[in-house]
Motif scaffolding. Structure first.
Motif, short mmCIF file in Angstrom:
data_model
loop_
_atom_site.label_atom_id
_atom_site.label_comp_id
_atom_site.label_asym_id
_atom_site.label_seq_id
_atom_site.Cartn_x
_atom_site.Cartn_y
_atom_site.Cartn_z
N GLU A 127 14.18 22.27 33.74
CA GLU A 127 13.93 23.47 33.95
C GLU A 127 14.76 24.17 33.42
OE1 GLU A 127 12.53 23.94 37.95
OE2 GLU A 127 10.46 23.87 37.50
N GLY A 128 15.97 23.78 33.46
CA GLY A 128 17.28 24.81 33.04
C GLY A 128 17.64 24.47 31.30
N LEU A 129 16.72 23.63 30.87
CA LEU A 129 16.83 23.64 29.32
C LEU A 129 16.11 24.82 28.51
CD1 LEU A 129 17.50 21.78 26.77
CD2 LEU A 129 15.36 20.80 27.02
N ASP A 130 16.94 25.51 27.92
CA ASP A 130 16.65 26.77 27.15
C ASP A 130 15.76 26.28 25.90
OD1 ASP A 130 16.21 29.10 25.94
OD2 ASP A 130 18.56 29.45 25.82
N ASP A 131 14.70 27.08 25.90
CA ASP A 131 13.40 26.55 24.85
C ASP A 131 14.15 26.82 23.62
OD1 ASP A 131 11.96 25.81 26.97
OD2 ASP A 131 10.73 27.76 26.82
N SER A 132 15.02 27.67 23.32
CA SER A 132 15.47 27.99 22.18
C SER A 132 16.41 27.00 21.41
CB SER A 132 16.43 29.38 22.27
OG SER A 132 17.65 28.92 22.87
N LEU A 133 16.74 26.20 22.29
CA LEU A 133 17.56 24.93 21.73
C LEU A 133 16.67 23.84 21.00
CD1 LEU A 133 19.86 24.34 24.70
CD2 LEU A 133 20.78 25.32 22.53
N VAL A 134 15.47 23.89 21.75
CA VAL A 134 14.41 22.97 21.07
C VAL A 134 13.80 23.65 19.83
CG1 VAL A 134 11.99 21.82 21.46
CG2 VAL A 134 13.85 22.14 23.29
N GLU A 135 13.52 24.78 19.89
CA GLU A 135 13.16 25.77 18.82
C GLU A 135 13.90 25.46 17.28
OE1 GLU A 135 12.43 29.57 19.88
OE2 GLU A 135 10.64 28.92 21.31
N ALA A 136 15.43 25.46 17.90
CA ALA A 136 16.54 25.34 16.85
C ALA A 136 16.80 24.15 16.42
CB ALA A 136 17.64 25.76 17.61
N ALA A 137 16.21 23.14 16.86
CA ALA A 137 16.14 21.78 16.60
C ALA A 137 15.15 21.60 15.27
CB ALA A 137 15.96 20.85 17.64
N TYR A 138 13.79 22.16 15.59
CA TYR A 138 12.84 21.97 14.72
C TYR A 138 13.10 22.85 13.61
CZ TYR A 138 9.75 19.36 17.70
OH TYR A 138 8.88 18.53 18.57
N ASP A 139 13.74 24.15 13.75
CA ASP A 139 14.15 25.00 12.75
C ASP A 139 15.01 24.32 11.63
OD1 ASP A 139 12.48 26.76 13.64
OD2 ASP A 139 14.12 27.87 14.75
N LEU A 140 15.97 23.54 12.13
CA LEU A 140 17.10 22.79 11.27
C LEU A 140 16.45 21.48 10.60
CD1 LEU A 140 20.24 23.20 13.74
CD2 LEU A 140 19.43 24.41 11.75
N GLY A 141 15.21 21.19 10.84
CA GLY A 141 14.41 20.18 10.09
C GLY A 141 14.21 18.95 10.91
N GLY A 142 14.64 19.00 12.15
CA GLY A 142 14.36 17.75 12.90
C GLY A 142 12.97 17.71 13.22
N ASN A 143 12.49 16.26 13.48
CA ASN A 143 11.20 15.85 14.10
C ASN A 143 11.16 15.91 15.40
OD1 ASN A 143 12.53 13.68 14.33
ND2 ASN A 143 11.51 12.88 12.39
N GLY A 144 10.24 15.54 15.93
CA GLY A 144 9.85 15.40 17.41
C GLY A 144 11.00 14.30 18.08
N TRP A 145 11.15 13.22 17.36
CA TRP A 145 12.07 12.17 17.82
C TRP A 145 13.50 12.63 17.76
CZ3 TRP A 145 12.87 7.98 20.33
CH2 TRP A 145 14.19 7.18 19.97
N HIS A 146 13.86 13.16 16.77
CA HIS A 146 15.42 13.79 16.52
C HIS A 146 15.49 14.72 17.78
CE1 HIS A 146 15.20 11.71 12.60
NE2 HIS A 146 16.21 11.53 12.71
N THR A 147 14.58 15.44 17.95
CA THR A 147 14.83 16.65 18.87
C THR A 147 14.96 15.87 20.35
OG1 THR A 147 13.69 18.21 17.41
CG2 THR A 147 13.76 18.66 19.96
#
Length: 289
Positions: free
Chosen positions: A177-197
């Motif tokens: 619950e403390g994980l910022d959703d923007s960190l996950v979005e940034a991982a996808y924006d930088l080209g990462g897939n679900g596994w890498h995220t």
């Protein structure tokens, strides 16, 4: 100066119940158990220092085989519980909203409103030869005769995971619950897939919750008595059964205490190794908000 002294006094007063409970209910019983394990009865009321009971453990294959089996099964149960609990915790903490979120968490909590004994008997009613699952399989034509699903390692593993699931879900939800959703979005924006995220963002952030959940589940599983005894039967030996036998059946408190000390050493060692492998510490695990 007086204010500082008052703060220290308040701190010590608040700390006193915790220290007393740890000392009287945890530390002293463990020390007493160690003392009992290192004595041998000479005659009534007379004892002598001895390590005979530890020697008996290493010279009897049944004891140390059950000991190793319990450790391996507990680690496997902890891993399976983590694999099942992680997506549930992720969905509750990050996907579900409002009333659905509360309802899902309540659904996880409801089975724990009754005791472990009642939950275990529920599994027995479902899986026994004349149980619900066996009758359904026969009614569907998938079985020609009653199917006995109890008294094997698979059933024991199911019971252990079911019993421990909530204790893995709760710390995972608290951490995720403390994980910022923007960190996950940034991982996808930088080209990462679900596994890498998952591997590079979500799991490292959730590691304190993973470690704390694994520690609790492993300790509960390792020390479990009801589930292996009722669901596993005589062919699924658990080390806590050996301890119970020595204390209650044979009245051999010295041997039972030695087994208890060995189980304590095993659990402490595995928890320490787990913290080392994960790169975590107790401070990180407990202090993560």
């Amino acid at each position: 100066m007086m204010a500082l002294t008052g703060k220290k006094l308040s701190f010590y007063l608040l700390l006193t119940p915790l220290l007393l409970s740890l000392g009287l209910l945890v530390l002293l019983p463990q020390l007493d158990m160690i003392g009992i394990s290192l004595r041998e009865r000479i005659s009534y009321g007379e004892y002598d220092f001895s390590v005979t009971h530890y020697q008996a453990f290493f010279t009897e294959p049944l004891y140390w085989n059950t000991f190793l089996r319990t450790a391996v099964m507990s680690i496997l149960a902890t891993f399976i519980t983590l694999v099942i609990a992680f997506p549930i915790a992720w969905y509750i903490s990050k996907v579900a909203r409002g009333r659905v979120k509360s309802l899902m968490f309540l659904t996880c909590l409801i089975p724990f409103w009754v005791s472990e004994l009642v939950r275990t008997y529920g599994w027995m009613i479902l899986l026994r030869e004349t149980g619900v699952v066996s009758n359904v399989l026969q009614w569907l034509g998938l079985a020609d005769a009653p199917v006995e699903m109890l008294y094997n390692d698979v059933t024991v593993m199911m019971g252990l995971v079911y019993t421990s699931l909530l204790f893995m879900i709760v710390p995972l939800i608290s951490t995720l619950e403390g994980l910022d959703d923007s960190l996950v979005e940034a991982a996808y924006d930088l080209g990462g897939n679900g596994w890498h995220t998952l591997k590079d963002v979500i799991v490292p952030y959730a590691m304190p919750g993973i470690v704390s959940g694994c520690i609790v589940v492993f300790m509960l599983t390792l020390g479990n008595y009801l589930t292996p005894t009722l669901l596993g039967g005589k062919d699924s030996l658990w080390f806590t059964e050996q301890i119970f036998t020595q204390f209650i059946t044979r009245f051999n408190w010295e041997q039972g205490a030695a087994f208890g000390v060995l189980l304590l050493v095993l659990s402490s060692l595995i928890v320490w190794l787990g913290l080392k492998v994960s790169g975590q510490s107790f401070r990180d695990t407990v202090g993560k908000e």
